[in-house]
Write a protein that holds these residues in place. Structure first.
Motif, PDB file in Angstrom:
ATOM      1  N   ALA A  91       0.825  -1.208   0.000  1.00 18.27           N
ATOM      2  CA  ALA A  91       0.000   0.000   0.000  1.00 18.27           C
ATOM      3  C   ALA A  91       0.861   1.260   0.000  1.00 18.27           C
ATOM      4  O   ALA A  91       0.534   2.246  -0.671  1.00 18.27           O
ATOM      5  CB  ALA A  91      -0.932  -0.002   1.202  1.00 18.27           C
ATOM      6  N   LEU A  92       1.969   1.239   0.720  1.00 19.03           N
ATOM      7  CA  LEU A  92       2.863   2.399   0.766  1.00 19.03           C
ATOM      8  C   LEU A  92       3.517   2.657  -0.586  1.00 19.03           C
ATOM      9  O   LEU A  92       3.675   3.798  -1.001  1.00 19.03           O
ATOM     10  CB  LEU A  92       3.961   2.184   1.813  1.00 19.03           C
ATOM     11  N   GLY A  93       3.918   1.593  -1.253  1.00 21.40           N
ATOM     12  CA  GLY A  93       4.696   1.762  -2.477  1.00 21.40           C
ATOM     13  C   GLY A  93       6.154   1.995  -2.128  1.00 21.40           C
ATOM     14  O   GLY A  93       6.547   1.998  -0.951  1.00 21.40           O
ATOM     15  N   PRO A  94       6.992   2.196  -3.154  1.00 22.80           N
ATOM     16  CA  PRO A  94       8.438   2.321  -2.921  1.00 22.80           C
ATOM     17  C   PRO A  94       8.823   3.651  -2.274  1.00 22.80           C
ATOM     18  O   PRO A  94       8.085   4.628  -2.337  1.00 22.80           O
ATOM     19  CB  PRO A  94       9.014   2.220  -4.341  1.00 22.80           C
ATOM     20  N   GLY A  95       9.994   3.643  -1.653  1.00 26.84           N
ATOM     21  CA  GLY A  95      10.598   4.876  -1.164  1.00 26.84           C
ATOM     22  C   GLY A  95      10.380   5.187   0.300  1.00 26.84           C
ATOM     23  O   GLY A  95      10.949   6.149   0.812  1.00 26.84           O
ATOM     24  N   TRP A  96       9.587   4.394   0.994  1.00 18.04           N
ATOM     25  CA  TRP A  96       9.337   4.664   2.406  1.00 18.04           C
ATOM     26  C   TRP A  96      10.324   3.880   3.267  1.00 18.04           C
ATOM     27  O   TRP A  96      10.604   2.724   2.992  1.00 18.04           O
ATOM     28  CB  TRP A  96       7.918   4.262   2.784  1.00 18.04           C
ATOM     29  N   PRO A  97      10.850   4.500   4.317  1.00 20.93           N
ATOM     30  CA  PRO A  97      11.797   3.778   5.185  1.00 20.93           C
ATOM     31  C   PRO A  97      11.101   2.644   5.939  1.00 20.93           C
ATOM     32  O   PRO A  97       9.892   2.719   6.215  1.00 20.93           O
ATOM     33  CB  PRO A  97      12.301   4.857   6.151  1.00 20.93           C
ATOM     34  N   PRO A  98      11.848   1.594   6.276  1.00 18.38           N
ATOM     35  CA  PRO A  98      11.262   0.455   6.997  1.00 18.38           C
ATOM     36  C   PRO A  98      10.573   0.845   8.301  1.00 18.38           C
ATOM     37  O   PRO A  98       9.612   0.191   8.710  1.00 18.38           O
ATOM     38  CB  PRO A  98      12.460  -0.451   7.268  1.00 18.38           C
ATOM     39  N   ALA A  99      11.033   1.913   8.940  1.00 21.90           N
ATOM     40  CA  ALA A  99      10.423   2.327  10.213  1.00 21.90           C
ATOM     41  C   ALA A  99       8.959   2.720  10.034  1.00 21.90           C
ATOM     42  O   ALA A  99       8.155   2.556  10.964  1.00 21.90           O
ATOM     43  CB  ALA A  99      11.200   3.489  10.814  1.00 21.90           C
ATOM     44  N   VAL A 100       8.604   3.222   8.867  1.00 18.50           N
ATOM     45  CA  VAL A 100       7.211   3.618   8.627  1.00 18.50           C
ATOM     46  C   VAL A 100       6.316   2.386   8.613  1.00 18.50           C
ATOM     47  O   VAL A 100       5.291   2.339   9.295  1.00 18.50           O
ATOM     48  CB  VAL A 100       7.084   4.412   7.312  1.00 18.50           C
ATOM     49  N   SER A 101       6.700   1.367   7.850  1.00 15.77           N
ATOM     50  CA  SER A 101       5.873   0.162   7.807  1.00 15.77           C
ATOM     51  C   SER A 101       5.869  -0.544   9.164  1.00 15.77           C
ATOM     52  O   SER A 101       4.846  -1.090   9.588  1.00 15.77           O
ATOM     53  CB  SER A 101       6.329  -0.780   6.686  1.00 15.77           C
ATOM     54  N   ALA A 102       6.992  -0.518   9.871  1.00 14.30           N
ATOM     55  CA  ALA A 102       7.049  -1.137  11.202  1.00 14.30           C
ATOM     56  C   ALA A 102       6.108  -0.419  12.171  1.00 14.30           C
ATOM     57  O   ALA A 102       5.416  -1.065  12.973  1.00 14.30           O
ATOM     58  CB  ALA A 102       8.475  -1.122  11.733  1.00 14.30           C
ATOM     59  N   THR A 103       6.064   0.903  12.097  1.00 13.94           N
ATOM     60  CA  THR A 103       5.175   1.678  12.972  1.00 13.94           C
ATOM     61  C   THR A 103       3.712   1.402  12.642  1.00 13.94           C
ATOM     62  O   THR A 103       2.879   1.257  13.538  1.00 13.94           O
ATOM     63  CB  THR A 103       5.479   3.186  12.832  1.00 13.94           C
ATOM     64  N   LEU A 104       3.405   1.300  11.361  1.00 17.41           N
ATOM     65  CA  LEU A 104       2.034   0.995  10.959  1.00 17.41           C
ATOM     66  C   LEU A 104       1.639  -0.421  11.375  1.00 17.41           C
ATOM     67  O   LEU A 104       0.484  -0.668  11.737  1.00 17.41           O
ATOM     68  CB  LEU A 104       1.864   1.192   9.453  1.00 17.41           C
ATOM     69  N   LEU A 105       2.588  -1.347  11.337  1.00 19.28           N
ATOM     70  CA  LEU A 105       2.329  -2.703  11.823  1.00 19.28           C
ATOM     71  C   LEU A 105       1.969  -2.669  13.302  1.00 19.28           C
ATOM     72  O   LEU A 105       0.991  -3.295  13.739  1.00 19.28           O
ATOM     73  CB  LEU A 105       3.545  -3.599  11.588  1.00 19.28           C
ATOM     74  N   MET A 106       2.744  -1.942  14.089  1.00 18.42           N
ATOM     75  CA  MET A 106       2.469  -1.847  15.520  1.00 18.42           C
ATOM     76  C   MET A 106       1.126  -1.171  15.775  1.00 18.42           C
ATOM     77  O   MET A 106       0.380  -1.561  16.678  1.00 18.42           O
ATOM     78  CB  MET A 106       3.590  -1.078  16.231  1.00 18.42           C
TER      79      MET A 106
END
Length: 199
Positions: free
Chosen positions: A148-163
């Motif tokens: 959903a984010l697509g490319p270019g986002w740092p891993p911390a963003v997806s990790a925060t959204l997971l949490m």
């Protein structure tokens, strides 16, 4: 949740052996029976013996695939999650895709209070048999968030959204879906920042 067995598309060549699908069919029957039992009972009242009887398999067979009722219910949630839509429409903004993805995943059990409560209890259980299923759920959620984010986002963003999503899942027993959806929307705005990166 579909009850169709996965078809084996490969023809059987002369002298070859078809893959034994009995374990796959047994797993599906036990999962479906688990959902049916939860719809008439509760997580506290759920027993593997009752699930096995409904599935038409022996308790030993059910325990072979699901060592505990927590592991069974966690696997039910994983199966439902995998059936949810994936949102990668590049014509939508990143925020819209991520918000829709989180909402869809939260909605998986929102209409069924018994399943919602059972999934929350199972996923929080101090049960070693749940750990590998929790890891598969986390992997599925993070894959969907990254898509959903697509490319270019740092891993911390997806990790925060997971949490954030994990927290929403744990509060689903206490809040309405509208409350959870609103809080998820607010969290996405906070995590992705202003303005929306797509425009």
């Amino acid at each position: 949740m579909s009850s169709e067995a996965v078809a084996d598309p490969q023809p059987v060549a002369a002298g070859s052996r078809r893959r034994d699908r009995r374990p796959e069919q047994t797993v599906r029957k036990v999962l479906d029976a688990g959902v049916a039992e939860l719809r008439r009972s509760s997580f506290g009242g759920l027993t593997m013996r009752a699930v096995a009887a409904r599935a038409g398999v022996s308790p030993a067979s059910a325990y072979t695939y699901f060592p505990s009722k927590s592991a069974l219910v966690a696997a039910v949630y994983l199966q439902l999650l995998r059936a949810a839509p994936v949102h990668t429409d590049v014509n939508q903004t990143t925020r819209t895709r991520v918000t829709t993805t989180l909402r869809e995943m939260a909605l998986v059990v929102a209409d069924e209070p018994e399943l919602t409560a059972a999934c929350g209890a199972a996923l929080m259980a101090d049960d070693p048999a749940v750990t590998p299923v929790r890891e598969q759920i986390a992997a599925e959620v993070i894959t969907r968030i990254r898509a959903a984010l697509g490319p270019g986002w740092p891993p911390a963003v997806s990790a925060t959204l997971l949490m954030t999503f994990a927290g929403a899942l744990m509060t689903a027993r206490f809040l309405s879906f509208d409350q959870i959806a609103g809080q998820l929307d607010d969290a996405v705005v906070l995590v992705l920042g202003e303005p929306d990166r797509d425009g």
